[in-house]
Design a protein around this motif. Structure first.
Motif, PDB file in Angstrom:
ATOM      1  N   GLN A  59      20.507 -15.965  11.446  1.00  0.00           N
ATOM      2  CA  GLN A  59      19.481 -14.201  12.233  1.00  0.00           C
ATOM      3  C   GLN A  59      20.291 -13.412  11.386  1.00  0.00           C
ATOM      4  OE1 GLN A  59      19.885 -14.251  16.498  1.00  0.00           O
ATOM      5  NE2 GLN A  59      17.480 -14.078  16.467  1.00  0.00           N
ATOM      6  N   VAL A  60      19.721 -12.236  10.718  1.00  0.00           N
ATOM      7  CA  VAL A  60      19.793 -11.354  10.290  1.00  0.00           C
ATOM      8  C   VAL A  60      20.780 -11.008  11.183  1.00  0.00           C
ATOM      9  CG1 VAL A  60      19.481  -9.739   9.061  1.00  0.00           C
ATOM     10  CG2 VAL A  60      18.180 -11.288   8.493  1.00  0.00           C
ATOM     11  N   THR A  61      22.132 -10.099  10.252  1.00  0.00           N
ATOM     12  CA  THR A  61      23.091  -9.329  11.573  1.00  0.00           C
ATOM     13  C   THR A  61      22.943  -7.921  11.060  1.00  0.00           C
ATOM     14  OG1 THR A  61      25.490 -10.203  10.395  1.00  0.00           O
ATOM     15  CG2 THR A  61      24.363 -11.521  12.015  1.00  0.00           C
ATOM     16  N   ASP A  62      22.848  -7.955   9.726  1.00  0.00           N
ATOM     17  CA  ASP A  62      22.702  -7.002   9.095  1.00  0.00           C
ATOM     18  C   ASP A  62      21.987  -6.984   7.654  1.00  0.00           C
ATOM     19  OD1 ASP A  62      25.422  -5.966   7.128  1.00  0.00           O
ATOM     20  OD2 ASP A  62      25.815  -7.514   8.433  1.00  0.00           O
ATOM     21  N   LEU A  63      21.047  -6.036   7.717  1.00  0.00           N
ATOM     22  CA  LEU A  63      20.206  -5.890   5.865  1.00  0.00           C
ATOM     23  C   LEU A  63      20.155  -4.310   5.518  1.00  0.00           C
ATOM     24  CD1 LEU A  63      18.215  -6.730   4.254  1.00  0.00           C
ATOM     25  CD2 LEU A  63      16.344  -5.908   5.704  1.00  0.00           C
ATOM     26  N   ALA A  64      20.815  -4.111   4.151  1.00  0.00           N
ATOM     27  CA  ALA A  64      21.090  -2.922   3.781  1.00  0.00           C
ATOM     28  C   ALA A  64      19.971  -3.163   2.882  1.00  0.00           C
ATOM     29  CB  ALA A  64      22.481  -2.655   3.074  1.00  0.00           C
ATOM     30  N   ILE A  65      18.985  -2.354   2.579  1.00  0.00           N
ATOM     31  CA  ILE A  65      18.134  -2.116   1.044  1.00  0.00           C
ATOM     32  C   ILE A  65      18.279  -0.887   0.149  1.00  0.00           C
ATOM     33  CG2 ILE A  65      15.655  -2.002   0.483  1.00  0.00           C
ATOM     34  CD1 ILE A  65      15.080  -2.879   3.679  1.00  0.00           C
ATOM     35  N   ASP A  66      18.117  -1.008  -0.919  1.00  0.00           N
ATOM     36  CA  ASP A  66      18.542  -0.258  -1.926  1.00  0.00           C
ATOM     37  C   ASP A  66      17.410  -0.579  -2.972  1.00  0.00           C
ATOM     38  OD1 ASP A  66      20.530   1.566  -1.078  1.00  0.00           O
ATOM     39  OD2 ASP A  66      21.934  -0.280  -0.833  1.00  0.00           O
ATOM     40  N   PRO A  67      16.992   0.913  -3.981  1.00  0.00           N
ATOM     41  CA  PRO A  67      16.230   0.264  -5.079  1.00  0.00           C
ATOM     42  C   PRO A  67      17.530  -0.154  -5.514  1.00  0.00           C
ATOM     43  CG  PRO A  67      16.150   2.747  -3.734  1.00  0.00           C
ATOM     44  CD  PRO A  67      17.053   2.306  -3.324  1.00  0.00           C
ATOM     45  N   VAL A  68      16.691  -0.984  -6.914  1.00  0.00           N
ATOM     46  CA  VAL A  68      17.462  -1.095  -8.341  1.00  0.00           C
ATOM     47  C   VAL A  68      17.457  -0.949  -9.380  1.00  0.00           C
ATOM     48  CG1 VAL A  68      17.915  -3.910  -9.753  1.00  0.00           C
ATOM     49  CG2 VAL A  68      16.952  -3.391  -7.191  1.00  0.00           C
ATOM     50  N   GLU A 122       1.309  -1.227  -0.604  1.00  0.00           N
ATOM     51  CA  GLU A 122       0.274   0.470  -0.215  1.00  0.00           C
ATOM     52  C   GLU A 122       0.966   1.393   0.370  1.00  0.00           C
ATOM     53  OE1 GLU A 122      -2.399  -0.442   3.166  1.00  0.00           O
ATOM     54  OE2 GLU A 122      -3.559  -1.764   2.457  1.00  0.00           O
ATOM     55  N   PHE A 123       1.629   1.853  -0.888  1.00  0.00           N
ATOM     56  CA  PHE A 123       2.583   2.546  -1.461  1.00  0.00           C
ATOM     57  C   PHE A 123       2.228   2.562  -2.912  1.00  0.00           C
ATOM     58  CE2 PHE A 123       5.478  -0.987  -1.842  1.00  0.00           C
ATOM     59  CZ  PHE A 123       5.757  -0.649  -2.636  1.00  0.00           C
ATOM     60  N   PRO A 124       2.676   4.098  -3.204  1.00  0.00           N
ATOM     61  CA  PRO A 124       2.240   5.056  -4.601  1.00  0.00           C
ATOM     62  C   PRO A 124       3.305   4.382  -5.262  1.00  0.00           C
ATOM     63  CG  PRO A 124       3.440   6.435  -3.333  1.00  0.00           C
ATOM     64  CD  PRO A 124       2.297   5.479  -2.219  1.00  0.00           C
ATOM     65  N   GLY A 125       2.916   3.935  -6.188  1.00  0.00           N
ATOM     66  CA  GLY A 125       4.613   3.337  -7.554  1.00  0.00           C
ATOM     67  C   GLY A 125       4.862   1.785  -7.981  1.00  0.00           C
ATOM     68  N   GLY A 126       4.346   1.409  -7.067  1.00  0.00           N
ATOM     69  CA  GLY A 126       4.846  -0.143  -7.093  1.00  0.00           C
ATOM     70  C   GLY A 126       3.623  -1.028  -7.522  1.00  0.00           C
ATOM     71  N   PRO A 127       4.752  -2.126  -8.155  1.00  0.00           N
ATOM     72  CA  PRO A 127       5.347  -2.856  -7.433  1.00  0.00           C
ATOM     73  C   PRO A 127       7.065  -1.953  -8.078  1.00  0.00           C
ATOM     74  CG  PRO A 127       5.085  -4.776  -8.917  1.00  0.00           C
ATOM     75  CD  PRO A 127       3.734  -3.213  -9.274  1.00  0.00           C
ATOM     76  N   LEU A 128       7.713  -2.271  -6.821  1.00  0.00           N
ATOM     77  CA  LEU A 128       9.658  -1.413  -7.122  1.00  0.00           C
ATOM     78  C   LEU A 128      10.202  -2.461  -6.829  1.00  0.00           C
ATOM     79  CD1 LEU A 128       8.318   1.556  -4.872  1.00  0.00           C
ATOM     80  CD2 LEU A 128       8.388   1.090  -7.883  1.00  0.00           C
ATOM     81  N   PRO A 129      11.458  -2.699  -7.780  1.00  0.00           N
ATOM     82  CA  PRO A 129      12.440  -3.448  -7.673  1.00  0.00           C
ATOM     83  C   PRO A 129      13.317  -2.888  -5.786  1.00  0.00           C
ATOM     84  CG  PRO A 129      12.520  -2.557  -9.627  1.00  0.00           C
ATOM     85  CD  PRO A 129      11.783  -2.433  -9.097  1.00  0.00           C
ATOM     86  N   PHE A 130      13.524  -3.827  -5.324  1.00  0.00           N
ATOM     87  CA  PHE A 130      14.745  -3.364  -4.675  1.00  0.00           C
ATOM     88  C   PHE A 130      15.781  -4.322  -4.408  1.00  0.00           C
ATOM     89  CE2 PHE A 130      10.824  -1.728  -3.115  1.00  0.00           C
ATOM     90  CZ  PHE A 130      11.383  -0.295  -2.833  1.00  0.00           C
TER      91      PHE A 130
END
Length: 107
Positions: free
Chosen positions: A98-107, A80-88
């Protein structure tokens, strides 16, 4: 996703996100985990819970993986956000399932 083999921690992250389950999502992260998203770094359980609520749970994000190599998941994110779906791109640090660190960026 059937043809993509994912580490257990990544599978758990996707499942908890797609189920919009805040408790399960919090359990994916280790005690000293960090998340970098939208130019901000979130550290520790309280900040990561707040980030996940605002950025994943409330907008009802659904992640659909398209590829995984090394530590990098490329996926479509919709919700529920404008413009989706978007690649990440999600770059994971993982230790003991377990996840120790996570970085999220648009593709």
């Amino acid at each position: 996703m059937d043809d993509i083999t994912l580490p257990k921690a990544v599978e758990n992250f996707i499942a908890a996100t797609n189920a919009h389950d805040a408790s399960a999502l919090a359990a994916v992260f280790g005690d000293e985990a960090t998340v970098r998203d939208d130019g901000t770094t979130y550290a520790g359980e309280a900040e990561i819970r707040e980030w996940s609520q605002v950025h994943l749970i409330n907008p009802k994000i659904v992640i659909t993986p398209t590829s995984f190599a090394g530590d990098r998941l490329v996926a479509s994110g919709d919700g529920e956000f404008p413009g989706g779906p978007l690649p990440f791109a999600f770059v994971f640090g993982i230790k003991d399932d377990q996840v120790t660190d996570l970085a999220i960026d648009p593709v």
